[in-house]
Design a protein around this motif. Sequence first.
Motif, PDB file in Angstrom:
ATOM      1  N   LYS A  37       0.852  -0.941  -0.016  1.00 13.80           N
ATOM      2  CA  LYS A  37       0.097   0.216   0.133  1.00 13.80           C
ATOM      3  C   LYS A  37       0.799   1.276  -0.052  1.00 13.80           C
ATOM      4  O   LYS A  37       2.229   1.157   0.450  1.00 13.80           O
ATOM      5  CB  LYS A  37      -1.141   0.012   1.340  1.00 13.80           C
ATOM      6  CG  LYS A  37      -0.226   0.331   2.503  1.00 13.80           C
ATOM      7  CD  LYS A  37      -1.467   0.288   3.586  1.00 13.80           C
ATOM      8  CE  LYS A  37      -0.684   0.677   4.896  1.00 13.80           C
ATOM      9  NZ  LYS A  37      -1.771   0.858   6.164  1.00 13.80           N
ATOM     10  N   VAL A  38       0.352   2.285  -0.508  1.00 11.73           N
ATOM     11  CA  VAL A  38       0.974   3.540  -0.674  1.00 11.73           C
ATOM     12  C   VAL A  38       1.254   4.095   0.798  1.00 11.73           C
ATOM     13  O   VAL A  38       0.149   4.301   1.462  1.00 11.73           O
ATOM     14  CB  VAL A  38       0.446   4.536  -1.576  1.00 11.73           C
ATOM     15  CG1 VAL A  38       1.120   5.824  -1.267  1.00 11.73           C
ATOM     16  CG2 VAL A  38       0.541   4.024  -2.798  1.00 11.73           C
ATOM     17  N   MET A  39       2.552   4.420   1.356  1.00  9.67           N
ATOM     18  CA  MET A  39       2.371   4.937   2.784  1.00  9.67           C
ATOM     19  C   MET A  39       3.231   6.130   2.621  1.00  9.67           C
ATOM     20  O   MET A  39       4.256   6.189   1.815  1.00  9.67           O
ATOM     21  CB  MET A  39       3.424   3.994   3.731  1.00  9.67           C
ATOM     22  CG  MET A  39       2.532   2.618   3.662  1.00  9.67           C
ATOM     23  SD  MET A  39       3.540   1.234   4.501  1.00  9.67           S
ATOM     24  CE  MET A  39       3.240   1.935   6.263  1.00  9.67           C
ATOM     25  N   SER A  40       3.012   7.043   3.359  1.00 13.12           N
ATOM     26  CA  SER A  40       3.837   8.384   3.800  1.00 13.12           C
ATOM     27  C   SER A  40       4.998   8.120   4.617  1.00 13.12           C
ATOM     28  O   SER A  40       5.011   7.094   5.268  1.00 13.12           O
ATOM     29  CB  SER A  40       2.869   9.586   4.145  1.00 13.12           C
ATOM     30  OG  SER A  40       2.372   9.231   5.459  1.00 13.12           O
ATOM     31  N   PHE A  41       5.802   8.893   4.890  1.00 10.68           N
ATOM     32  CA  PHE A  41       6.940   8.509   5.658  1.00 10.68           C
ATOM     33  C   PHE A  41       6.560   8.561   7.059  1.00 10.68           C
ATOM     34  O   PHE A  41       7.235   7.846   7.828  1.00 10.68           O
ATOM     35  CB  PHE A  41       8.173   9.877   5.447  1.00 10.68           C
ATOM     36  CG  PHE A  41       9.385   9.444   6.148  1.00 10.68           C
ATOM     37  CD1 PHE A  41      10.206   8.478   5.702  1.00 10.68           C
ATOM     38  CD2 PHE A  41       9.683  10.221   7.330  1.00 10.68           C
ATOM     39  CE1 PHE A  41      11.313   8.395   6.538  1.00 10.68           C
ATOM     40  CE2 PHE A  41      10.671   9.919   7.978  1.00 10.68           C
ATOM     41  CZ  PHE A  41      11.658   8.948   7.532  1.00 10.68           C
ATOM     42  N   LYS A  42       5.574   9.325   7.677  1.00 13.99           N
ATOM     43  CA  LYS A  42       5.214   9.261   8.753  1.00 13.99           C
ATOM     44  C   LYS A  42       4.482   8.118   9.124  1.00 13.99           C
ATOM     45  O   LYS A  42       4.571   7.341  10.185  1.00 13.99           O
ATOM     46  CB  LYS A  42       4.013  10.400   9.168  1.00 13.99           C
ATOM     47  CG  LYS A  42       4.655  11.773   8.874  1.00 13.99           C
ATOM     48  CD  LYS A  42       3.632  12.906   9.103  1.00 13.99           C
ATOM     49  CE  LYS A  42       4.266  14.366   9.322  1.00 13.99           C
ATOM     50  NZ  LYS A  42       3.338  15.274   9.301  1.00 13.99           N
ATOM     51  N   ASP A  43       3.685   7.388   7.992  1.00 19.14           N
ATOM     52  CA  ASP A  43       3.214   6.108   8.224  1.00 19.14           C
ATOM     53  C   ASP A  43       4.192   4.997   8.413  1.00 19.14           C
ATOM     54  O   ASP A  43       4.038   4.236   9.204  1.00 19.14           O
ATOM     55  CB  ASP A  43       2.145   5.563   7.012  1.00 19.14           C
ATOM     56  CG  ASP A  43       1.029   6.851   6.945  1.00 19.14           C
ATOM     57  OD1 ASP A  43       0.572   7.261   7.908  1.00 19.14           O
ATOM     58  OD2 ASP A  43       0.606   6.872   5.656  1.00 19.14           O
ATOM     59  N   ILE A  44       5.187   5.328   7.700  1.00 19.26           N
ATOM     60  CA  ILE A  44       6.315   4.180   7.842  1.00 19.26           C
ATOM     61  C   ILE A  44       7.064   4.534   8.979  1.00 19.26           C
ATOM     62  O   ILE A  44       7.365   3.188   9.772  1.00 19.26           O
ATOM     63  CB  ILE A  44       7.489   4.536   6.711  1.00 19.26           C
ATOM     64  CG1 ILE A  44       6.903   4.203   5.270  1.00 19.26           C
ATOM     65  CG2 ILE A  44       8.673   3.717   7.011  1.00 19.26           C
ATOM     66  CD1 ILE A  44       7.719   4.457   3.902  1.00 19.26           C
ATOM     67  N   GLU A  45       7.209   5.440   9.608  1.00 19.11           N
ATOM     68  CA  GLU A  45       7.941   5.533  11.017  1.00 19.11           C
ATOM     69  C   GLU A  45       6.847   5.112  12.029  1.00 19.11           C
ATOM     70  O   GLU A  45       7.426   4.228  12.943  1.00 19.11           O
ATOM     71  CB  GLU A  45       7.900   7.161  11.299  1.00 19.11           C
ATOM     72  CG  GLU A  45       9.133   7.642  10.383  1.00 19.11           C
ATOM     73  CD  GLU A  45       9.452   8.861  10.830  1.00 19.11           C
ATOM     74  OE1 GLU A  45       8.411   9.813  11.267  1.00 19.11           O
ATOM     75  OE2 GLU A  45      10.580   9.468  10.707  1.00 19.11           O
ATOM     76  N   VAL A  46       5.571   5.289  11.784  1.00 21.45           N
ATOM     77  CA  VAL A  46       4.554   4.550  12.909  1.00 21.45           C
ATOM     78  C   VAL A  46       4.799   3.013  12.886  1.00 21.45           C
ATOM     79  O   VAL A  46       4.601   2.444  13.769  1.00 21.45           O
ATOM     80  CB  VAL A  46       3.268   5.169  12.715  1.00 21.45           C
ATOM     81  CG1 VAL A  46       2.201   4.417  13.352  1.00 21.45           C
ATOM     82  CG2 VAL A  46       3.234   6.726  13.114  1.00 21.45           C
ATOM     83  N   ALA A  47       4.816   2.588  11.556  1.00 20.81           N
ATOM     84  CA  ALA A  47       4.953   1.227  11.330  1.00 20.81           C
ATOM     85  C   ALA A  47       6.028   0.482  12.056  1.00 20.81           C
ATOM     86  O   ALA A  47       6.096  -0.482  12.607  1.00 20.81           O
ATOM     87  CB  ALA A  47       4.607   0.783  10.013  1.00 20.81           C
ATOM     88  N   ARG A  48       7.109   1.330  11.815  1.00 18.84           N
ATOM     89  CA  ARG A  48       8.304   0.778  12.492  1.00 18.84           C
ATOM     90  C   ARG A  48       8.339   0.640  13.775  1.00 18.84           C
ATOM     91  O   ARG A  48       8.948  -0.072  14.454  1.00 18.84           O
ATOM     92  CB  ARG A  48       9.568   1.768  11.938  1.00 18.84           C
ATOM     93  CG  ARG A  48      10.099   1.469  10.457  1.00 18.84           C
ATOM     94  CD  ARG A  48      11.184   2.340  10.186  1.00 18.84           C
ATOM     95  NE  ARG A  48      11.541   2.424   8.525  1.00 18.84           N
ATOM     96  CZ  ARG A  48      12.102   3.016   8.142  1.00 18.84           C
ATOM     97  NH1 ARG A  48      12.714   4.226   8.674  1.00 18.84           N
ATOM     98  NH2 ARG A  48      12.714   2.940   6.807  1.00 18.84           N
ATOM     99  N   VAL A  49       7.857   1.835  14.399  1.00 15.35           N
ATOM    100  CA  VAL A  49       7.795   1.866  15.841  1.00 15.35           C
ATOM    101  C   VAL A  49       6.839   0.456  16.501  1.00 15.35           C
ATOM    102  O   VAL A  49       7.092  -0.064  17.343  1.00 15.35           O
ATOM    103  CB  VAL A  49       7.306   3.198  16.470  1.00 15.35           C
ATOM    104  CG1 VAL A  49       6.730   3.042  18.064  1.00 15.35           C
ATOM    105  CG2 VAL A  49       8.234   4.332  15.874  1.00 15.35           C
ATOM    106  N   ALA A  50       5.600   0.373  15.870  1.00 13.25           N
ATOM    107  CA  ALA A  50       4.754  -0.618  16.193  1.00 13.25           C
ATOM    108  C   ALA A  50       5.464  -2.116  16.080  1.00 13.25           C
ATOM    109  O   ALA A  50       5.380  -2.861  16.969  1.00 13.25           O
ATOM    110  CB  ALA A  50       3.506  -0.647  15.308  1.00 13.25           C
TER     111      ALA A  50
END
Length: 78
Positions: A37-50
């Motif tokens: 899915k298309v993710m913004s950089f903020k979404d990627i950071e949140v996913a990494r933390v999770a």
Amino acid sequence: SFAERALLYNQKQILTRINNEAKVCRLTSLIVLGKAKVMSFKDIEVARVARATKEAIKGKGKRGRKSATLEVDELEVD
């Protein structure tokens, strides 16, 4: 002769550059953060933390079947 050598040298440089790019691709590790899915950089950071918190809680489990001694020990404790 001189022109042939220059062409061969240029071709060698191009192949070396391509080979170095392939080495970099092989050396980098791949981390899957989610399904396609298309993710913004903020979404990627949140996913990494999770993912990091999930792995910290879960830990690295052992792969494969449990040994018979572990199953017997669990039955004795109960």
